[in-house]
Write a protein that holds these residues in place. Structure first.
Motif: not given
Length: 212
Positions: A144-167
């Motif tokens: 995080s660029p600053s612990k005093e401010t809110q930051s954003s994080y993104v985590l991408y996960f793989k899917q077998r198809n568009w309804t696959d939420y196993s991961l």
């Protein structure tokens, strides 16, 4: 309450709707659309392609009573109602800038936040440890660029198809979120899950989704 999100689905529990929504979507068809228990959700879409979304706070304002009983959904109900979670019952919260929740404005905000977000990467070993402990190592947020401010994080996960939420379900366990095998993760917006952790925005996005 620091954030409000648009999410898909309708839980049938502790909600407010406009009279126009009731007349347009529900009136005359309550026995077909809205008979299921709150945890199963209600479905009053006029077609399978219609998307129903509601606005929910990041910190729930619904107090849960512990669940006791036996049934074919015992695991899900125990995890939903007996899991420790943050709840805000204080009055006096006001929604600022409600126009930002209109779909087009909300999508623009999501796009900007994800474009500027730090990508969270996790090895298989780290994921296993995280799931077992139901807690992510705080070092993942050290970029995080600053612990005093809110930051954003993104985590991408793989899917077998568009309804696959196993991961995604495994990742939900890692963050201590609702996650029961066979159940769709709650709080999705176009297949993306958004929440806050350590005062930061976190986005979990599948590789089959139309999000940045």
């Amino acid at each position: 309450m620091e954030a409000v999100y648009r999410v898909e689905g309708f839980p049938g529990l502790a909600f407010m709707i406009s009279k126009a929504t009731y007349v347009r979507q529900m009136k005359g068809s309550m026995n077909e659309c809205c008979f299921r228990r709150a945890w199963d959700g209600w479905d009053f879409r006029k077609s399978s392609t219609e998307i129903i979304e509601m606005v929910v706070p990041d910190v729930s304002r619904v107090a849960h009573r512990p669940y006791e009983g036996l049934g074919n959904k015992t695991e899900m109900l125990e995890h939903l109602f007996n899991r420790k979670r943050q709840t805000s019952l204080s009055a006096g919260h006001f929604l600022s800038n409600p126009m930002s929740l209109i779909l087009t404005a909300y999508e623009r905000e999501i796009e900007d936040l994800i474009k500027a977000a730090v990508i969270l990467e996790m090895s298989f070993t780290q994921l296993e440890k995280c799931i077992e402990q139901r807690q992510l190592d705080k070092n993942h947020f050290s970029k995080s660029p600053s612990k005093e401010t809110q930051s954003s994080y993104v985590l991408y996960f793989k899917q077998r198809n568009w309804t696959d939420y196993s991961l995604l379900l495994k990742l939900c366990r890692c963050f201590g979120l609702f996650a029961v095998s066979g159940e769709t993760p709650r709080g999705l917006h176009k297949g993306m899950l958004r929440f806050t952790k350590e005062r930061n925005n976190v986005f979990m996005v599948g590789d089959r989704k139309s999000v940045v």
